[in-house]
Design a protein around this motif. Sequence first.
Motif, PDB file in Angstrom:
ATOM      1  N   THR A 195     -12.074  -9.147   4.338  1.00 16.36           N
ATOM      2  CA  THR A 195     -11.005  -8.522   3.559  1.00 16.36           C
ATOM      3  C   THR A 195      -9.766  -9.413   3.558  1.00 16.36           C
ATOM      4  O   THR A 195      -9.576 -10.239   4.443  1.00 16.36           O
ATOM      5  CB  THR A 195     -10.616  -7.141   4.127  1.00 16.36           C
ATOM      6  OG1 THR A 195     -10.160  -7.289   5.469  1.00 16.36           O
ATOM      7  CG2 THR A 195     -11.785  -6.175   4.062  1.00 16.36           C
TER       8      THR A 195
ATOM      9  N   GLN B 196      -5.650  -9.059   3.542  1.00 17.27           N
ATOM     10  CA  GLN B 196      -4.534  -8.146   3.746  1.00 17.27           C
ATOM     11  C   GLN B 196      -3.245  -8.879   3.374  1.00 17.27           C
ATOM     12  O   GLN B 196      -3.078 -10.044   3.702  1.00 17.27           O
ATOM     13  CB  GLN B 196      -4.473  -7.683   5.192  1.00 17.27           C
ATOM     14  CG  GLN B 196      -5.675  -6.842   5.578  1.00 17.27           C
ATOM     15  CD  GLN B 196      -5.576  -6.328   6.988  1.00 17.27           C
ATOM     16  OE1 GLN B 196      -4.577  -5.731   7.366  1.00 17.27           O
ATOM     17  NE2 GLN B 196      -6.614  -6.559   7.773  1.00 17.27           N
TER      18      GLN B 196
ATOM     19  N   PHE C 230      -8.611  -1.608  -2.004  1.00 19.11           N
ATOM     20  CA  PHE C 230      -9.102  -0.318  -1.532  1.00 19.11           C
ATOM     21  C   PHE C 230      -8.145   0.381  -0.574  1.00 19.11           C
ATOM     22  O   PHE C 230      -8.403   1.500  -0.144  1.00 19.11           O
ATOM     23  CB  PHE C 230     -10.499  -0.445  -0.911  1.00 19.11           C
ATOM     24  CG  PHE C 230     -10.572  -1.306   0.314  1.00 19.11           C
ATOM     25  CD1 PHE C 230     -10.473  -0.750   1.576  1.00 19.11           C
ATOM     26  CD2 PHE C 230     -10.766  -2.669   0.198  1.00 19.11           C
ATOM     27  CE1 PHE C 230     -10.555  -1.547   2.713  1.00 19.11           C
ATOM     28  CE2 PHE C 230     -10.851  -3.470   1.322  1.00 19.11           C
ATOM     29  CZ  PHE C 230     -10.748  -2.906   2.575  1.00 19.11           C
ATOM     30  N   GLU C 231      -7.048  -0.260  -0.267  1.00 14.92           N
ATOM     31  CA  GLU C 231      -6.018   0.375   0.557  1.00 14.92           C
ATOM     32  C   GLU C 231      -4.685  -0.237   0.128  1.00 14.92           C
ATOM     33  O   GLU C 231      -4.579  -1.452   0.013  1.00 14.92           O
ATOM     34  CB  GLU C 231      -6.294   0.095   2.033  1.00 14.92           C
ATOM     35  CG  GLU C 231      -5.425   0.854   2.996  1.00 14.92           C
ATOM     36  CD  GLU C 231      -5.884   0.662   4.440  1.00 14.92           C
ATOM     37  OE1 GLU C 231      -6.262   1.659   5.053  1.00 14.92           O
ATOM     38  OE2 GLU C 231      -5.858  -0.492   4.933  1.00 14.92           O
ATOM     39  N   HIS C 232      -3.691   0.606  -0.127  1.00 19.38           N
ATOM     40  CA  HIS C 232      -2.394   0.070  -0.541  1.00 19.38           C
ATOM     41  C   HIS C 232      -1.320   1.124  -0.342  1.00 19.38           C
ATOM     42  O   HIS C 232      -1.583   2.328  -0.303  1.00 19.38           O
ATOM     43  CB  HIS C 232      -2.421  -0.383  -1.999  1.00 19.38           C
ATOM     44  CG  HIS C 232      -2.660   0.728  -2.970  1.00 19.38           C
ATOM     45  ND1 HIS C 232      -1.652   1.485  -3.504  1.00 19.38           N
ATOM     46  CD2 HIS C 232      -3.803   1.215  -3.475  1.00 19.38           C
ATOM     47  CE1 HIS C 232      -2.160   2.383  -4.313  1.00 19.38           C
ATOM     48  NE2 HIS C 232      -3.475   2.250  -4.310  1.00 19.38           N
ATOM     49  N   THR C 233      -0.100   0.646  -0.196  1.00 20.24           N
ATOM     50  CA  THR C 233       1.061   1.516  -0.118  1.00 20.24           C
ATOM     51  C   THR C 233       2.286   0.733  -0.543  1.00 20.24           C
ATOM     52  O   THR C 233       2.336  -0.491  -0.369  1.00 20.24           O
ATOM     53  CB  THR C 233       1.262   2.101   1.292  1.00 20.24           C
ATOM     54  OG1 THR C 233       2.390   2.989   1.283  1.00 20.24           O
ATOM     55  CG2 THR C 233       1.508   1.018   2.336  1.00 20.24           C
TER      56      THR C 233
ATOM     57  N   SER D  74       3.645   5.417   5.500  1.00 19.45           N
ATOM     58  CA  SER D  74       2.241   5.720   5.227  1.00 19.45           C
ATOM     59  C   SER D  74       1.486   5.993   6.528  1.00 19.45           C
ATOM     60  O   SER D  74       2.034   5.842   7.621  1.00 19.45           O
ATOM     61  CB  SER D  74       1.579   4.542   4.501  1.00 19.45           C
ATOM     62  OG  SER D  74       1.316   3.489   5.406  1.00 19.45           O
TER      63      SER D  74
ATOM     64  N   ILE E  75      -1.212   4.268   7.209  1.00 11.40           N
ATOM     65  CA  ILE E  75      -1.945   3.023   7.458  1.00 11.40           C
ATOM     66  C   ILE E  75      -1.458   2.398   8.757  1.00 11.40           C
ATOM     67  O   ILE E  75      -0.250   2.265   8.975  1.00 11.40           O
ATOM     68  CB  ILE E  75      -1.754   2.039   6.285  1.00 11.40           C
ATOM     69  CG1 ILE E  75      -2.338   2.641   4.994  1.00 11.40           C
ATOM     70  CG2 ILE E  75      -2.395   0.695   6.604  1.00 11.40           C
ATOM     71  CD1 ILE E  75      -2.013   1.844   3.746  1.00 11.40           C
TER      72      ILE E  75
ATOM     73  N   TYR F 272       2.153  -3.103   1.033  1.00 14.68           N
ATOM     74  CA  TYR F 272       0.940  -3.525   1.729  1.00 14.68           C
ATOM     75  C   TYR F 272      -0.284  -3.251   0.854  1.00 14.68           C
ATOM     76  O   TYR F 272      -0.353  -2.231   0.157  1.00 14.68           O
ATOM     77  CB  TYR F 272       0.810  -2.747   3.037  1.00 14.68           C
ATOM     78  CG  TYR F 272      -0.535  -2.897   3.721  1.00 14.68           C
ATOM     79  CD1 TYR F 272      -0.780  -3.981   4.556  1.00 14.68           C
ATOM     80  CD2 TYR F 272      -1.539  -1.971   3.516  1.00 14.68           C
ATOM     81  CE1 TYR F 272      -2.013  -4.119   5.171  1.00 14.68           C
ATOM     82  CE2 TYR F 272      -2.774  -2.104   4.142  1.00 14.68           C
ATOM     83  CZ  TYR F 272      -3.002  -3.181   4.966  1.00 14.68           C
ATOM     84  OH  TYR F 272      -4.215  -3.332   5.577  1.00 14.68           O
ATOM     85  N   LEU F 273      -1.255  -4.147   0.943  1.00 17.05           N
ATOM     86  CA  LEU F 273      -2.553  -3.896   0.328  1.00 17.05           C
ATOM     87  C   LEU F 273      -3.651  -4.557   1.131  1.00 17.05           C
ATOM     88  O   LEU F 273      -3.421  -5.501   1.884  1.00 17.05           O
ATOM     89  CB  LEU F 273      -2.579  -4.364  -1.125  1.00 17.05           C
ATOM     90  CG  LEU F 273      -2.472  -5.855  -1.451  1.00 17.05           C
ATOM     91  CD1 LEU F 273      -3.774  -6.605  -1.226  1.00 17.05           C
ATOM     92  CD2 LEU F 273      -2.021  -6.023  -2.875  1.00 17.05           C
ATOM     93  N   LYS F 274      -4.834  -4.020   0.957  1.00 17.97           N
ATOM     94  CA  LYS F 274      -6.043  -4.557   1.562  1.00 17.97           C
ATOM     95  C   LYS F 274      -7.094  -4.614   0.459  1.00 17.97           C
ATOM     96  O   LYS F 274      -7.317  -3.623  -0.242  1.00 17.97           O
ATOM     97  CB  LYS F 274      -6.505  -3.670   2.718  1.00 17.97           C
ATOM     98  CG  LYS F 274      -7.576  -4.257   3.581  1.00 17.97           C
ATOM     99  CD  LYS F 274      -7.779  -3.346   4.794  1.00 17.97           C
ATOM    100  CE  LYS F 274      -8.736  -3.926   5.783  1.00 17.97           C
ATOM    101  NZ  LYS F 274      -8.895  -3.034   6.949  1.00 17.97           N
TER     102      LYS F 274
END
Length: 86
Positions: free
Chosen positions: A23, A25, A49-52, A58, A60, A81-83
């Motif tokens: 992944t 990040q 698939f992951e973000h804020t 959050s 996370i 942030y994102l992944k």
Amino acid sequence: FEKRLTYRSYLKIYQRLLKPSGTLQFKTDNERLFDFSVSELKHSGFTIFEHTRNLAASEIENKYTTEYETRFMEQGFPIFYLKAKI
């Protein structure tokens, strides 16, 4: 932004280096850079698939922080942030 690490030419390198389960990040305090990065990742075939837009607010987990990140969060600035994966 072509010198940023999320520019599509760099993303092509990451695609070659990442293992199939790997992944990417990404964190920044710069909203414009974050929006640019989201666009570049999607254009380059990554799936986010992951973000804020505010990591501190959050759920996370934030395992690692830099000195600048800590300073900005203490001042109330959001950390974006994102992944993503290929």
